[in-house]
Design a protein around this motif. Structure first.
Motif, PDB file in Angstrom:
ATOM      1  N   PRO A 154      -3.917 -18.228-119.223  1.00 22.84           N
ATOM      2  CA  PRO A 154      -3.355 -18.288-117.824  1.00 22.84           C
ATOM      3  C   PRO A 154      -2.860 -16.893-117.324  1.00 22.84           C
ATOM      4  CG  PRO A 154      -2.310 -20.069-119.326  1.00 22.84           C
ATOM      5  CD  PRO A 154      -2.960 -19.474-120.089  1.00 22.84           C
ATOM      6  N   VAL A 155      -2.445 -16.033-118.196  1.00 26.38           N
ATOM      7  CA  VAL A 155      -2.173 -14.559-117.734  1.00 26.38           C
ATOM      8  C   VAL A 155      -3.200 -13.713-117.570  1.00 26.38           C
ATOM      9  CG1 VAL A 155      -1.190 -12.367-118.660  1.00 26.38           C
ATOM     10  CG2 VAL A 155       0.012 -14.467-119.335  1.00 26.38           C
ATOM     11  N   LYS A 186      -5.980 -15.305-116.473  1.00 27.66           N
ATOM     12  CA  LYS A 186      -6.899 -15.766-115.446  1.00 27.66           C
ATOM     13  C   LYS A 186      -6.043 -15.507-114.210  1.00 27.66           C
ATOM     14  CE  LYS A 186      -8.759 -20.075-114.152  1.00 27.66           C
ATOM     15  NZ  LYS A 186      -9.527 -21.390-114.769  1.00 27.66           N
ATOM     16  N   ASP A 221      -7.131 -12.219-112.662  1.00 29.33           N
ATOM     17  CA  ASP A 221      -8.445 -12.082-112.256  1.00 29.33           C
ATOM     18  C   ASP A 221      -9.202 -11.823-113.265  1.00 29.33           C
ATOM     19  OD1 ASP A 221      -8.230 -12.813-109.421  1.00 29.33           O
ATOM     20  OD2 ASP A 221      -7.249 -11.013-109.194  1.00 29.33           O
ATOM     21  N   PRO A 277     -12.367  -9.588-108.813  1.00 31.61           N
ATOM     22  CA  PRO A 277     -11.776  -9.751-107.604  1.00 31.61           C
ATOM     23  C   PRO A 277     -10.169  -9.100-107.724  1.00 31.61           C
ATOM     24  CG  PRO A 277     -12.020 -11.997-108.489  1.00 31.61           C
ATOM     25  CD  PRO A 277     -12.722 -10.940-109.250  1.00 31.61           C
ATOM     26  N   ARG A 278      -9.485  -8.713-106.610  1.00 26.78           N
ATOM     27  CA  ARG A 278      -7.965  -8.661-106.642  1.00 26.78           C
ATOM     28  C   ARG A 278      -7.045  -9.408-106.169  1.00 26.78           C
ATOM     29  NH1 ARG A 278     -10.147  -2.541-105.876  1.00 26.78           N
ATOM     30  NH2 ARG A 278     -10.582  -1.945-107.917  1.00 26.78           N
ATOM     31  N   SER A 279      -6.550 -10.643-106.590  1.00 29.47           N
ATOM     32  CA  SER A 279      -6.071 -11.692-105.927  1.00 29.47           C
ATOM     33  C   SER A 279      -4.481 -11.629-105.817  1.00 29.47           C
ATOM     34  CB  SER A 279      -6.259 -13.064-106.440  1.00 29.47           C
ATOM     35  OG  SER A 279      -5.853 -13.322-107.706  1.00 29.47           O
ATOM     36  N   ASN A 280      -3.954 -12.326-105.167  1.00 27.37           N
ATOM     37  CA  ASN A 280      -2.317 -12.174-104.951  1.00 27.37           C
ATOM     38  C   ASN A 280      -1.903 -13.497-104.558  1.00 27.37           C
ATOM     39  OD1 ASN A 280       0.134 -11.054-104.450  1.00 27.37           O
ATOM     40  ND2 ASN A 280      -0.695  -9.525-103.029  1.00 27.37           N
ATOM     41  N   THR A 281      -1.703 -14.257-106.140  1.00 29.66           N
ATOM     42  CA  THR A 281      -1.559 -15.697-105.743  1.00 29.66           C
ATOM     43  C   THR A 281      -0.129 -16.104-106.263  1.00 29.66           C
ATOM     44  OG1 THR A 281      -2.334 -16.127-108.016  1.00 29.66           O
ATOM     45  CG2 THR A 281      -4.115 -16.061-106.267  1.00 29.66           C
ATOM     46  N   PRO A 282       0.398 -17.318-105.762  1.00 30.05           N
ATOM     47  CA  PRO A 282       1.549 -17.690-106.366  1.00 30.05           C
ATOM     48  C   PRO A 282       1.285 -18.100-107.740  1.00 30.05           C
ATOM     49  CG  PRO A 282       0.587 -19.155-104.480  1.00 30.05           C
ATOM     50  CD  PRO A 282      -0.237 -18.160-104.750  1.00 30.05           C
ATOM     51  N   LEU A 283       0.232 -18.405-108.242  1.00 28.73           N
ATOM     52  CA  LEU A 283       0.050 -18.768-109.882  1.00 28.73           C
ATOM     53  C   LEU A 283       0.401 -17.318-110.423  1.00 28.73           C
ATOM     54  CD1 LEU A 283      -2.967 -21.246-110.010  1.00 28.73           C
ATOM     55  CD2 LEU A 283      -0.345 -21.691-109.999  1.00 28.73           C
ATOM     56  N   ALA A 305       2.458 -14.904-109.705  1.00 26.50           N
ATOM     57  CA  ALA A 305       3.841 -14.772-109.303  1.00 26.50           C
ATOM     58  C   ALA A 305       4.682 -15.680-110.591  1.00 26.50           C
ATOM     59  CB  ALA A 305       4.458 -15.109-107.910  1.00 26.50           C
ATOM     60  N   LEU A 306       4.304 -17.164-110.703  1.00 23.42           N
ATOM     61  CA  LEU A 306       4.735 -17.970-111.553  1.00 23.42           C
ATOM     62  C   LEU A 306       4.696 -17.384-113.157  1.00 23.42           C
ATOM     63  CD1 LEU A 306       3.721 -21.458-110.380  1.00 23.42           C
ATOM     64  CD2 LEU A 306       6.239 -20.256-110.307  1.00 23.42           C
ATOM     65  N   LEU A 339       4.289 -14.134-114.081  1.00 25.58           N
ATOM     66  CA  LEU A 339       4.961 -12.921-114.009  1.00 25.58           C
ATOM     67  C   LEU A 339       6.586 -13.411-114.310  1.00 25.58           C
ATOM     68  CD1 LEU A 339       3.961  -9.635-111.984  1.00 25.58           C
ATOM     69  CD2 LEU A 339       3.755 -10.574-114.620  1.00 25.58           C
ATOM     70  N   LEU A 340       6.984 -14.325-113.433  1.00 29.13           N
ATOM     71  CA  LEU A 340       8.436 -14.865-113.445  1.00 29.13           C
ATOM     72  C   LEU A 340       8.814 -15.622-114.788  1.00 29.13           C
ATOM     73  CD1 LEU A 340       8.567 -16.005-109.894  1.00 29.13           C
ATOM     74  CD2 LEU A 340      10.054 -14.048-110.941  1.00 29.13           C
ATOM     75  N   ILE A 342     -11.291 -10.350-100.619  1.00 26.72           N
ATOM     76  CA  ILE A 342     -11.106  -9.955-102.140  1.00 26.72           C
ATOM     77  C   ILE A 342     -10.931  -8.531-102.432  1.00 26.72           C
ATOM     78  CG2 ILE A 342     -12.301 -11.874-102.784  1.00 26.72           C
ATOM     79  CD1 ILE A 342     -14.444 -10.160-103.913  1.00 26.72           C
ATOM     80  N   ALA A 386       3.279 -14.658-101.653  1.00 25.70           N
ATOM     81  CA  ALA A 386       3.096 -15.234-102.872  1.00 25.70           C
ATOM     82  C   ALA A 386       4.235 -15.631-103.731  1.00 25.70           C
ATOM     83  CB  ALA A 386       2.104 -14.579-103.587  1.00 25.70           C
ATOM     84  N   TYR A 387       5.139 -14.797-103.873  1.00 26.63           N
ATOM     85  CA  TYR A 387       6.346 -15.137-104.620  1.00 26.63           C
ATOM     86  C   TYR A 387       7.258 -16.122-103.734  1.00 26.63           C
ATOM     87  CZ  TYR A 387       6.591 -11.800-108.302  1.00 26.63           C
ATOM     88  OH  TYR A 387       6.081 -11.124-109.543  1.00 26.63           O
ATOM     89  N   ALA A 434       5.278 -19.304-104.824  1.00 32.42           N
ATOM     90  CA  ALA A 434       5.649 -19.611-105.925  1.00 32.42           C
ATOM     91  C   ALA A 434       6.901 -20.408-106.242  1.00 32.42           C
ATOM     92  CB  ALA A 434       5.456 -18.199-107.042  1.00 32.42           C
TER      93      ALA A 434
END
Lengths: 800, 480
Positions: free
Chosen positions: A669-670, A672, A675, A687-693, A695-696, A698-699, B30, B271-272, B275
């Protein structure tokens, strides 16, 4: 590109209004970038390859192009002769006379417009104007840039002449002069140092490295850093991450049961190849045909594992003939994308719609690989269980990876030097390590040549149809030809030689790769589509510069480090990545490279950076893939056999991410979330995404939580009596982002520290749980929270 | 943040996307640092839908392994008549074949009885007593064909329109085009149930975003442990701790951004936020204790058991919360042998819940704007295979699926196979026709819904012609 508007909105008043709004916007924006917004006042004449070919390709070529089966009106617009032919008194293009050109009549026609409404394509007003201008200026036609060998162009003059450091800058600056733009200011030294570190070794600088650089006032301080990083083995690791994406290296077979297969020594070969600056032509030969080289060394055999990297299946009921075609097509896609910058994949079923690549050429290119012995797993491997972990994929060899062998040699040398009388303990230690390593020999898939299988052209890609002609190895004619002795059959070695021969496709290959090295250092390619230089890719923004880089690469003897050093030494590279208001408007996509790029780090570097900042990163090079912590049950959908993932313990779980076990079907998952690709197919650009997943991850990922704990405890450990919370926060900042915190940052983090301290003092059980120890230590728990905040900063995982 | 900048980027984005979704639109999503819209409220591409949609969402019930059409929805008395005899070569000659390669091919009659059900009188086998009760709600398509005969590539084909890896799955396409309606849940959710027999593996490729931005990939909800990876707080960290931490990170990022003015950081802050909201909303979503007992009984769900029944109930809850595409997998339909026994196992796990989902959606008033699709990656041979008891091999030339919900004509059977259930012969529906129809119901024209990738206009339906299956569509109004 834009699309026809009127056709999409029939009967929809709301959309129609929107469409009108868009028409206004669209007509004010040029096809590719805002910097070229006003085509009419462009000072330079229309350029066929830059301006016209993309328009024709996008709007006309799929029906009036190379695909013979679907060509309309017997008209080709991909060939000058055809386009300018008489056509019974209705010439399509009359040079110098747009009014007499059928092309213009048809694109302006209200009754029968071209492109047809139902195609979903259309030309806007400024594009039509451009076509008219091109014809009126003489309809100069040029060969597709893709198939014109790169040659050295004169280095242009540009103002101010003081700005360029090397010739790269003169090309970039000259283009900026044309657009009346100025380059950005230099990045500050800390940003530069971080940029170099991330780009060249994939790790942040240590506080000591930052200090050294800032205090080095010598004129070549920057170059010394470049040289230091280029000579680091970590440079090999950094480049390997990119190469492994291209060649789709993974630890598992990919299809169906997705069992592990034996291939990791290939990864170490790639690291060593880049670290030791193996010339790229040799690198190419060893991978495509290492087994065919005279007296192939172990490393050359390992390298030939390239031909085995594709996904394979032994799912019950796979049909041998079908999978022969699947594997052939997979190899054609990969070799053409990696080395030729061409997407040949679609030619499996039909002639390429945009580029002069035929179905027959697809299979002929595949025929180079018809000798690769790789069918055992479909026919069944005698006495072996294919559902074993790892699954056998003969032919394989048993060997140590390069770095294992290197370590063994070191150990042996050390053992030989030791006086057994004096250093008995040390000797035993070394011997034990040596013996352990001796045992750690692994297997790895290699190429072995057999009598080539017959390869036929398959009509519409249908493997059940054996009516097509038999083909022998041949490269697509648009790229040239492999010269052979009469009556001999071309081999993989011939292909590899041709791909890197300046008289063959060497120039093309060099251009494809030079563009990718540029992408790695500037965030985007000079030609933006990194694996398609064909008609549907985008022409380079700086064609002469790209050509010169290609020639430089070629003439340097395929010297990767030379090329990379040239790029990072340029002034263009050293610019700030902060976007000025002017550039934001005039060049939002940074096609002119009047600034540097900024982006979140690639997946591997995110993980490596956080572990490095905390001090947890284990920097051992090479060896079998490792299994760090991952969420339980991640592999629960795998079967044949069912999988149980046992994370490694101790230092091994903190190895660099490029050593992580790469499970194609269920990527960690890290990886994935940030990207990293599954490596089922060639990936030239992530791609360079920026997703809630993300963030989860890293947190909450336990590895990053461990990193936060380690960052906190090591900061507290080295604190002396003069340190106050403020100076500790600075130390964390220096480790993470190479600068001290500013006043506001201090205040925010001090507040966090205080409130977390209150919490953990009142909740000692929570402190114990967070710290994973029996002793509640509110101070450390609160500092762990501060460390989490620091590790979660955008800046900690960004390359600026 | 610099509003001028974001306005410009939004404008550029709109212009670039046009109404046909061009390459620049994708690159904008992207490639550049211009975040076209913030993560938490992505509402799809500006120019979409192409026309008024008939449904808001899709629930795809994938029966992985390839359920037998000959024991479910395709009644073949002629096959029963010749059962045990050699399969006529006119059917099988030159056809692809999986595990029966090189074996004698014998006809195998249906292993169960079929009866007409409901007012429509649709023929449904005795294996599906609960589905039989919704016979008047569903539209059975008996003339499906696909191109891939092995599980893994066949799933990839069903989900992405091609067997080549690396392409977006249909859920990713739908979410990319239309966004999600919920603010704190992903737009594309995947659940794979537990229970039943030794299952075929299923790869995350099946819910991949392919070359689309990764935020459109399916998010897998797990039946055990964290419902979504990392959605739980680490031990020793309370929700309040986490809230404070997220606040601090957001404050620090936005403070820094005053200096560097990077729109990507605004997207990151969003995004945070999302999350953190997911950390609260996902556990609430999967906690079904607020459902009345009669609803649990309707599905046959026991909360937290990870069963297909529980997942069907969760699918309805996800649908209520605005999730665009919900993809359920139930595995174990690969019946090379012992078909009767294994069919009982599979239908015991799925039949009641499937029927309950339709019934429940209908009583909630949601069936009308939901498209439900049931089926596997292929069907099974009319020929006998005997891998431990009577069974059937993989079959791609004709098989059955059903659709229900908004805009689909209920209570009808569409298309047919030949008398032995081998080839689809009438009103053939290719997988890409199914895709075209699904997109059509979502308000998308499959021909125009394309993205530039590797120089080509990529579509879910690929390069071969695809058609919207008008014959199964009801001619009524669309949702507002």
């Amino acid at each position: 590109m834009t699309y026809p508007l009127s056709t999409h909105v029939v009967g929809e008043a709301r959309l129609l209004l929107l469409a009108i709004f868009l028409v206004i916007l669209v007509s004010s924006l040029a096809p590719h970038a805002a910097y070229a917004a006003d085509q009419d006042v462009r000072p330079v004449p229309v350029d066929f390859n830059r301006d016209i070919r993309p328009l024709l390709s996008e709007n006309c070529i799929s029906c009036h192009g190379p695909d013979s089966a679907h060509r309309e009106a017997d008209l080709r617009l991909d060939q000058e002769q055809a386009a300018k032919g008489d056509r019974k008194g209705h010439p399509i293009v009359v040079a110098g006379d747009s009014a007499a050109s059928e092309l213009i009549a048809r694109i302006e026609s209200a009754e029968e417009p071209m492109p047809p409404v139902e195609s979903g394509k259309s030309l806007n007003a400024s594009q039509k104007k451009l076509l008219r201008r091109w014809i009126d200026e003489g309809a100069v036609w040029s060969k597709p840039w893709t198939y014109v060998k790169p040659s050295r162009h004169p280095i242009p003059d540009a103002e101010p002449s003081s700005w360029p450091i090397n010739w790269i800058d003169q090309f970039v600056l000259q283009r900026l002069n044309q657009e009346q733009l100025a380059p950005s200011a230099d990045a500050d030294r800390v940003t530069l140092l971080r940029r170099l570190h991330f780009d060249l070794i994939g790790l942040p600088p240590t506080p000591a490295e930052v200090r050294d650089f800032l205090s080095d006032e010598s004129p070549d301080a920057y170059e010394k850093v470049v040289d230091r990083l280029l000579s680091s083995t970590h440079f090999g690791e950094r480049m390997a991450i990119y190469w492994l994406d291209l060649v789709r290296f993974a630890d598992t077979v990919g299809y169906h049961g997705d069992q592990p297969h034996n291939i990791w020594p290939y990864r170490d070969y790639v690291i060593h190849a880049f670290a030791s600056n193996k010339p790229f032509d040799q690198f190419t030969r060893e991978q495509l045909a290492g087994d065919l080289l005279p007296d192939a060394s172990i490393d050359q055999q390992i390298a030939s594992g390239y031909n085995r990297l594709l996904q394979t299946s032994h799912e019950g009921g796979v049909q041998l003939k079908e999978y022969r075609v699947i594997y052939l097509a997979d190899r054609v896609r990969n070799v053409s994308q990696v080395w030729m910058g061409a997407t040949l994949g679609c030619a499996q079923c039909h002639d390429h719609k945009y580029d002069p690549l035929s179905t027959e050429e697809f299979y002929a290119l595949g025929a180079f690989f018809a000798d690769v012995d790789d069918e055992a797993h479909i026919r069944g491997v005698k006495g072996a269980n294919l559902n074993a972990l790892p699954s056998p994929r003969p032919p394989e060899i048993e060997t140590h990876g390069f770095y294992q062998r290197q370590r063994l040699a070191e150990l042996q040398e050390a053992i030989n030097k030791l006086d057994s009388q004096v250093d008995q303990e040390r000797l035993e230690q070394l011997q034990a390590e040596r013996d352990r390593l001796q045992q750690a020999k692994g297997r790895t898939m290699v190429s072995v040549a057999m009598t080539p299988r017959e390869v036929r052209v398959l009509p519409r890609g249908n493997w059940l149809d054996e009516s097509g002609p038999v083909v022998t190895p041949r490269v697509p004619a648009a790229f040239g030809e492999v010269r052979l002795e009469p009556d001999s059959r071309a081999t993989r070695l011939d292909l590899a030689n041709w791909l890197t021969d300046p008289q063959g496709a060497g120039g093309f290959t060099a251009r494809v790769m030079a563009n990718r090295f540029w992408y790695l250092l500037f965030g985007d390619g000079i030609a933006r589509v990194l694996d398609d230089f064909g008609g549907q890719g985008e022409p380079p923004t700086h064609p002469e510069l790209l050509d010169n880089l290609a020639v430089e690469f070629l003439e340097s003897g395929w010297d990767v480090k030379h090329l990379i050093k040239l790029l990072v030494m340029s002034h263009t590279y050293r610019q700030s990545s902060i976007v000025s208001d002017e550039l934001r408007v005039k060049d939002p996509e940074n096609r002119l490279f009047a600034r540097q790029a900024r982006y979140r780090l690639p997946a591997e570097a995110v993980r490596d950076a956080l572990l490095e900042i905390s001090g947890l990163l284990e920097k051992e090079i090479g060896g079998p893939s490792v299994r760090p912590y991952q969420p339980p049950g991640l592999y629960r959908h795998l079967n044949f056999p069912v999988r149980k993932y046992e994370p490694q313990t101790g230092k091994q779980q903190y190895r660099r991410a490029l050593y992580m076990h790469w499970q194609r079907q269920f990527l960690h998952p890290v990886l994935k979330a940030f990207d990293a690709p599954s490596r089922e197919e060639c990936t030239a650009q992530r791609p360079r995404s920026n997703t809630p997943l993300a963030a989860l991850v890293l947190l909450n990922d336990p590895s990053f939580l461990a990193a936060a704990r380690e960052l906190a405890s090591s900061t507290l450990e080295i604190a002396n009596s003069e340190d106050n919370p403020s100076s500790l926060i600075d130390q964390m900042f220096l480790r993470a982002v190479s600068r001290p915190a500013d006043a506001r940052e201090h205040q925010i983090l001090t507040d966090l520290l205080q409130s977390q301290l209150d919490y953990y003092e009142q909740n000692p059980k929570s402190a114990e749980a967070l710290l994973e120890q029996k002793r509640a230590w509110p101070q450390l728990a609160a500092w762990t929270a501060v460390a989490r905040a620091v590790l979660n900063l955008s800046e900690s995982v960004s390359r600026n | 943040m610099n509003h001028h900048a974001s306005d410009l980027n939004r404008r550029t984005f709109l212009a670039r996307s046009g109404l046909g979704v061009g390459s620049a639109a994708l690159m904008n999503l992207i490639g550049s640092e211009a975040a076209a819209s913030s993560v938490s409220n992505y509402r799809g591409l500006a120019a979409l839908p192409h026309f008024a949609p008939r449904v808001k969402r899709v629930i795809f019930l994938c029966m992985a392994g390839g359920p037998s059409h000959l024991e479910s929805f395709d009644y073949k008395p002629e096959l029963a008549r010749i059962s045990g005899r050699p399969m006529p070569e006119s059917f099988t000659k030159g056809q692809p074949i999986a595990q029966l390669q090189g074996q004698e091919l014998r006809a195998q009659g249906p292993l169960t009885r079929f009866r007409p059900h409901g007012e429509s009188g649709q023929m449904i086998s005795d294996f599906f007593p609960h589905t039989a009760k919704i016979a008047d709600e569903i539209c059975i398509v008996r003339s499906m064909v696909t191109e891939q005969i092995n599980h893994d590539p066949a799933h990839t084909f069903m989900n992405t329109g091609t067997a080549i890896s690396g392409r977006p799955s249909m859920g990713a396409w739908a979410t990319y085009g239309l966004g999600s309606e919920g603010a704190d849940l992903p737009g594309f959710v995947v659940m794979t149930s537990v229970g039943g027999r030794n299952p075929q593996p299923i790869a995350s490729r099946q819910w991949s975003a392919g070359f689309l931005p990764s935020r459109f990939q399916g998010v897998e909800f797990n039946s055990a442990g964290d419902p979504v990876h990392y959605v739980g707080n680490p031990r020793g960290i309370s929700a309040a701790n986490q809230r404070e931490l997220v606040d601090v990170v957001q404050r620090l990022d936005s403070h820094r951004n005053q200096k560097i003015n990077n729109p990507e950081i605004d997207a990151r802050i969003a995004a945070y936020e999302m999350a953190f909201r997911m950390q609260a909303s996902v556990p609430k979503l999967v906690d079904v204790s607020d459902e009345p007992q009669h609803i649990l009984d309707l599905y046959g769900a026991r909360p937290g058991d990870g069963s297909f029944a529980s997942n069907c109930l969760l699918a309805r809850r996800l649908a209520q919360r605005g999730v665009r595409f919900i993809h359920l997998y139930h595995r174990g339909w690969d019946h090379h042998g012992d078909l009767v026994k294994h069919m009982h196992t599979c239908t015991r796990h799925t039949d009641q819940a499937t029927s309950a989902l339709i019934t429940d959606l209908k009583q909630q008033g949601m069936l009308d704007d939901t498209l439900v699709i049931w089926g596997g990656e292929f069907g099974r041979t009319p020929m006998f295979q005997g891998k431990g008891g009577i069974g059937r091999d993989h079959h791609i030339k004709g098989f059955s699926m059903w659709l229900a919900g908004g805009g689909i004509r209920p209570g009808m059977t569409y298309g047919s196979t030949d008398e032995l259930g081998y080839h689809a012969v009438e009103n053939i529906v290719h997988v890409r026709d199914l895709h075209a129809t699904m997109l059509h119901q979502l308000g998308l024209d499959h021909n125009r819904f394309s993205v530039k990738y590797q120089g080509l206009d990529m579509r879910l339906t690929g390069v071969e012609p695809a058609r919207v299956v008008q014959g199964i569509l009801a001619n009524d109004v669309s949702v507002g």
